[in-house]
Design a protein around this motif. Structure first.
Motif, PDB file in Angstrom:
ATOM      1  N   ASP A 151       0.836  -1.206   0.000  1.00 33.27           N
ATOM      2  CA  ASP A 151       0.000   0.000   0.000  1.00 33.27           C
ATOM      3  C   ASP A 151       0.872   1.258   0.000  1.00 33.27           C
ATOM      4  N   GLY A 152       1.919   1.261   0.828  1.00 33.32           N
ATOM      5  CA  GLY A 152       2.833   2.403   0.858  1.00 33.32           C
ATOM      6  C   GLY A 152       3.543   2.590  -0.466  1.00 33.32           C
ATOM      7  N   ALA A 153       3.947   1.469  -1.086  1.00 27.21           N
ATOM      8  CA  ALA A 153       4.622   1.542  -2.380  1.00 27.21           C
ATOM      9  C   ALA A 153       3.684   2.094  -3.452  1.00 27.21           C
ATOM     10  N   ARG A 154       2.424   1.654  -3.410  1.00 24.64           N
ATOM     11  CA  ARG A 154       1.443   2.128  -4.402  1.00 24.64           C
ATOM     12  C   ARG A 154       1.217   3.632  -4.278  1.00 24.64           C
ATOM     13  N   LEU A 155       1.081   4.104  -3.051  1.00 27.75           N
ATOM     14  CA  LEU A 155       0.884   5.533  -2.826  1.00 27.75           C
ATOM     15  C   LEU A 155       2.107   6.336  -3.250  1.00 27.75           C
ATOM     16  N   MET A 156       3.284   5.816  -2.908  1.00 25.59           N
ATOM     17  CA  MET A 156       4.523   6.505  -3.267  1.00 25.59           C
ATOM     18  C   MET A 156       4.682   6.585  -4.782  1.00 25.59           C
TER      19      MET A 156
ATOM     20  N   ALA B  48      12.358  -6.140  -9.631  1.00 28.46           N
ATOM     21  CA  ALA B  48      12.117  -4.823 -10.228  1.00 28.46           C
ATOM     22  C   ALA B  48      13.335  -3.923 -10.064  1.00 28.46           C
ATOM     23  N   GLY B  49      13.939  -3.946  -8.874  1.00 31.62           N
ATOM     24  CA  GLY B  49      15.132  -3.141  -8.641  1.00 31.62           C
ATOM     25  C   GLY B  49      16.261  -3.509  -9.580  1.00 31.62           C
ATOM     26  N   ILE B  50      16.442  -4.814  -9.801  1.00 33.15           N
ATOM     27  CA  ILE B  50      17.502  -5.288 -10.711  1.00 33.15           C
ATOM     28  C   ILE B  50      17.228  -4.826 -12.143  1.00 33.15           C
ATOM     29  N   ILE B  51      15.957  -4.937 -12.573  1.00 32.62           N
ATOM     30  CA  ILE B  51      15.590  -4.504 -13.931  1.00 32.62           C
ATOM     31  C   ILE B  51      15.875  -3.020 -14.118  1.00 32.62           C
ATOM     32  N   VAL B  52      15.469  -2.207 -13.143  1.00 32.06           N
ATOM     33  CA  VAL B  52      15.694  -0.753 -13.238  1.00 32.06           C
ATOM     34  C   VAL B  52      17.185  -0.442 -13.277  1.00 32.06           C
ATOM     35  N   LEU B  53      17.964  -1.140 -12.462  1.00 31.50           N
ATOM     36  CA  LEU B  53      19.418  -0.897 -12.456  1.00 31.50           C
ATOM     37  C   LEU B  53      20.059  -1.297 -13.778  1.00 31.50           C
ATOM     38  N   ILE B  54      19.589  -2.383 -14.372  1.00 31.50           N
ATOM     39  CA  ILE B  54      20.129  -2.802 -15.674  1.00 31.50           C
ATOM     40  C   ILE B  54      19.797  -1.766 -16.743  1.00 31.50           C
ATOM     41  N   ILE B  55      18.561  -1.234 -16.692  1.00 27.16           N
ATOM     42  CA  ILE B  55      18.183  -0.166 -17.623  1.00 27.16           C
ATOM     43  C   ILE B  55      19.092   1.045 -17.428  1.00 27.16           C
ATOM     44  N   ALA B  56      19.329   1.402 -16.162  1.00 27.38           N
ATOM     45  CA  ALA B  56      20.220   2.530 -15.857  1.00 27.38           C
ATOM     46  C   ALA B  56      21.637   2.253 -16.330  1.00 27.38           C
TER      47      ALA B  56
ATOM     48  N   ILE C  88       7.082  -0.571 -14.510  1.00 28.38           N
ATOM     49  CA  ILE C  88       7.635  -1.909 -14.258  1.00 28.38           C
ATOM     50  C   ILE C  88       7.638  -2.214 -12.764  1.00 28.38           C
ATOM     51  N   VAL C  89       8.089  -1.256 -11.964  1.00 24.99           N
ATOM     52  CA  VAL C  89       8.118  -1.450 -10.509  1.00 24.99           C
ATOM     53  C   VAL C  89       6.704  -1.678  -9.980  1.00 24.99           C
ATOM     54  N   SER C  90       5.758  -0.873 -10.455  1.00 24.93           N
ATOM     55  CA  SER C  90       4.373  -1.011 -10.012  1.00 24.93           C
ATOM     56  C   SER C  90       3.810  -2.389 -10.360  1.00 24.93           C
ATOM     57  N   LEU C  91       4.072  -2.861 -11.579  1.00 19.70           N
ATOM     58  CA  LEU C  91       3.584  -4.178 -11.997  1.00 19.70           C
ATOM     59  C   LEU C  91       4.184  -5.286 -11.136  1.00 19.70           C
ATOM     60  N   CYS C  92       5.477  -5.156 -10.838  1.00 25.32           N
ATOM     61  CA  CYS C  92       6.147  -6.184 -10.022  1.00 25.32           C
ATOM     62  C   CYS C  92       5.568  -6.237  -8.612  1.00 25.32           C
ATOM     63  N   HIS C  93       5.076  -5.117  -8.124  1.00 25.23           N
ATOM     64  CA  HIS C  93       4.483  -5.081  -6.787  1.00 25.23           C
ATOM     65  C   HIS C  93       3.079  -5.686  -6.769  1.00 25.23           C
ATOM     66  N   ASN C  94       2.404  -5.684  -7.914  1.00 26.12           N
ATOM     67  CA  ASN C  94       0.980  -6.024  -7.918  1.00 26.12           C
ATOM     68  C   ASN C  94       0.631  -7.328  -8.624  1.00 26.12           C
ATOM     69  N   ILE C  95       1.604  -7.991  -9.252  1.00 19.01           N
ATOM     70  CA  ILE C  95       1.282  -9.219  -9.997  1.00 19.01           C
ATOM     71  C   ILE C  95       1.320 -10.459  -9.124  1.00 19.01           C
ATOM     72  N   VAL C  96       1.747 -10.308  -7.871  1.00 17.57           N
ATOM     73  CA  VAL C  96       1.849 -11.464  -6.974  1.00 17.57           C
ATOM     74  C   VAL C  96       1.164 -11.133  -5.648  1.00 17.57           C
ATOM     75  N   PRO C  97       0.849 -12.142  -4.844  1.00 14.67           N
ATOM     76  CA  PRO C  97       0.340 -11.871  -3.491  1.00 14.67           C
ATOM     77  C   PRO C  97       1.354 -11.059  -2.686  1.00 14.67           C
ATOM     78  N   SER C  98       0.877 -10.316  -1.708  1.00 16.35           N
ATOM     79  CA  SER C  98       1.736  -9.390  -0.969  1.00 16.35           C
ATOM     80  C   SER C  98       2.911 -10.082  -0.288  1.00 16.35           C
ATOM     81  N   PHE C  99       2.744 -11.363   0.108  1.00 16.64           N
ATOM     82  CA  PHE C  99       3.843 -12.024   0.816  1.00 16.64           C
ATOM     83  C   PHE C  99       4.996 -12.394  -0.125  1.00 16.64           C
TER      84      PHE C  99
END
Length: 223
Positions: A129-134, A195-203, A175-186
């Protein structure tokens, strides 16, 4: 030829700085519904790393307002070269670090019963929830930033490199948002690390492009 609207331009720069600090979570908190929500996990902070590239590009443009073109042409390549190398080595280090954390999480989760219980106890409470709002807040600021940048001077939209890096920033957030929401919260801690690895590779890829461009600029200045 339209002149640069400096107030709008500098306002867009300020917004970009706020975006990066928000993503990094560096003593920056957002009050929503009376709660302080900070950047959780790796995905959102890694967006700060990529948006550092956007901010660097904008700062180079800002420098042209104060530094004569003749001097800027000589130092811009060197500054970009140093910045690119720092970003490349830092991104590589962070990728290996998050890969290690990801391997630990996957190993624990895949080792029932005690391993799975340990995973759930340590990593099973991701702040979705915090990630979604952020992310909603960040994406809104990015939209306003892009609008202000274009309004400050329409030629910014003709700068293909700048447009692409900004669009990549937006796609990275999606991409980060999708990675947070495509699986159960646990399981979100695992997909957040991915998601972090994907973003870093893009960077990392963009940093290499910056590096190539800076080498060409340095060789041209020396020649």
């Amino acid at each position: 030829m339209n002149k640069l609207n400096k107030p709008l331009f500098f306002l867009s720069v300020i917004l970009l700085v706020i975006i990066v600090f928000s993503e990094a979570g560096s003593a920056f908190f957002i009050g929503i519904s009376g709660q302080a929500i900070s950047s959780p996990g790796y995905g959102i902070p890694c967006l700060a790393f990529f948006d550092g590239l956007v901010m660097f590009s904008i700062f180079l443009i800002s420098a042209s307002l104060f530094i004569p073109e003749r001097i800027q042409g000589k130092i811009q390549g060197i500054i970009t070269l140093i910045f690119s190398l720092i970003m490349i080595f830092t991104a590589m280090g962070l990728v290996f670090y998050i890969l290690l954390k990801l391997a630990i999480m996957v190993a624990l989760f895949a080792a029932p019963i005690f391993g799975t219980l340990a995973y759930l106890a340590v990593f099973g409470h991701f702040e979705t929830d915090g990630a979604r709002l952020m992310l909603s807040y960040i994406m809104l600021l990015k939209f306003v930033f892009a609008v202000l940048l274009i309004l400050s001077h329409r030629r910014f939209i003709e700068n293909k490199g700048l447009v692409l890096v900004i669009l990549t920033s937006v796609v990275s957030g999606v991409i980060v948002s999708l990675c947070h929401n495509i699986v159960p919260s646990f399981l979100a801690s695992i997909t957040d690390a991915i998601a972090g690895i994907i973003v870093l590779i893009i960077a990392l890829v963009w940093s290499i492009f910056f590096l190539i461009g800076s080498v060409k600029s340095v060789l041209k200045a020396v020649g």
